[in-house]
Design an enzyme around this catalytic site. Structure first.
Site, PDB file in Angstrom:
ATOM      1  N   GLU A 111       0.856  -1.182   0.000  1.00 37.09           N
ATOM      2  CA  GLU A 111       0.000   0.000   0.000  1.00 37.09           C
ATOM      3  C   GLU A 111       0.891   1.230   0.000  1.00 37.09           C
ATOM      4  O   GLU A 111       1.985   1.208   0.551  1.00 37.09           O
ATOM      5  CB  GLU A 111      -0.904   0.056   1.242  1.00 37.09           C
ATOM      6  CG  GLU A 111      -2.024  -0.948   1.256  1.00 37.09           C
ATOM      7  CD  GLU A 111      -1.600  -2.280   1.848  1.00 37.09           C
ATOM      8  OE1 GLU A 111      -2.303  -3.273   1.602  1.00 37.09           O
ATOM      9  OE2 GLU A 111      -0.558  -2.354   2.534  1.00 37.09           O
ATOM     10  N   TYR A 123       7.567   2.377  -7.387  1.00 41.31           N
ATOM     11  CA  TYR A 123       6.874   1.092  -7.473  1.00 41.31           C
ATOM     12  C   TYR A 123       6.479   0.776  -8.916  1.00 41.31           C
ATOM     13  O   TYR A 123       6.655  -0.357  -9.374  1.00 41.31           O
ATOM     14  CB  TYR A 123       5.657   1.068  -6.551  1.00 41.31           C
ATOM     15  CG  TYR A 123       6.006   1.284  -5.091  1.00 41.31           C
ATOM     16  CD1 TYR A 123       7.187   0.794  -4.547  1.00 41.31           C
ATOM     17  CD2 TYR A 123       5.159   2.000  -4.259  1.00 41.31           C
ATOM     18  CE1 TYR A 123       7.518   1.004  -3.215  1.00 41.31           C
ATOM     19  CE2 TYR A 123       5.480   2.206  -2.916  1.00 41.31           C
ATOM     20  CZ  TYR A 123       6.666   1.706  -2.401  1.00 41.31           C
ATOM     21  OH  TYR A 123       6.982   1.909  -1.080  1.00 41.31           O
TER      22      TYR A 123
END
Length: 165
Positions: A111, A123
């Site tokens: 998350e 990411y």
């Protein structure tokens, strides 16, 4: 991996409870809503894989991973704000993915705050994709902030196609 492996920018090694004073110094500098020492202790005592990136002058960053069945979950990746934007977060993330793969994971979840554009870019660049949103997941200055849920499928070609550090 050796207990202490040299990587660009320092040494990567497992995190231990004896490291928590230094870890907490970085955690408190890095986040307005930091993890508590107890959270780190609980994770380490539960056997969660954790890595520490350090230089001779101290801790640069760290990461924490949980494993369940064939899935891994990146719980925390943190780089000291004093040395961010030098590739340390990428090194830590890659190490956590390597550990997940070595322990049989076929996918990795994490998350991230939608407001954390540098982390989201990292990411994405490492192969994670947004798969959902958790409403009101994170504490924020004025209420709560959603979390973007991201995932990466681990396939054999991933390691050879990752861009160099």
């Amino acid at each position: 991996m050796n207990a202490r492996a040299k990587v660009a920018g320092g040494f990567m090694r497992p995190m231990f409870e004896d490291d928590l004073d230094a870890v907490m110094e970085v955690e408190l500098r890095a986040y307005p809503f930091p993890w508590t020492r107890g959270i780190f202790q609980d994770c380490l005592r539960a056997g969660y894989p954790a890595r520490l990136l350090e230089r001779e002058d101290g801790v640069v960053g760290y990461g924490m991973l949980s494993m369940a069945a064939d899935e891994a979950h990146v719980l925390n990746v943190c780089v000291d704000p004093l040395v961010q934007s030098q590739g340390h977060g990428r090194r830590l993330l890659r190490e956590l993915v390597r550990v997940a793969r070595a322990r049989g994971a076929v996918r990795v979840f994490l998350e991230v705050r939608p407001s954390n554009a540098p982390a989201i870019a990292l990411y994405h660049s490492e192969g994670f994709n947004e798969i959902g949103r958790r409403p009101r997941y994170y504490p924020a200055e004025h209420g709560r902030e959603d979390a973007l849920v991201m995932a990466m499928e681990l396939v054999d070609e991933d390691i050879s196609t990752m861009p160099p550090l």
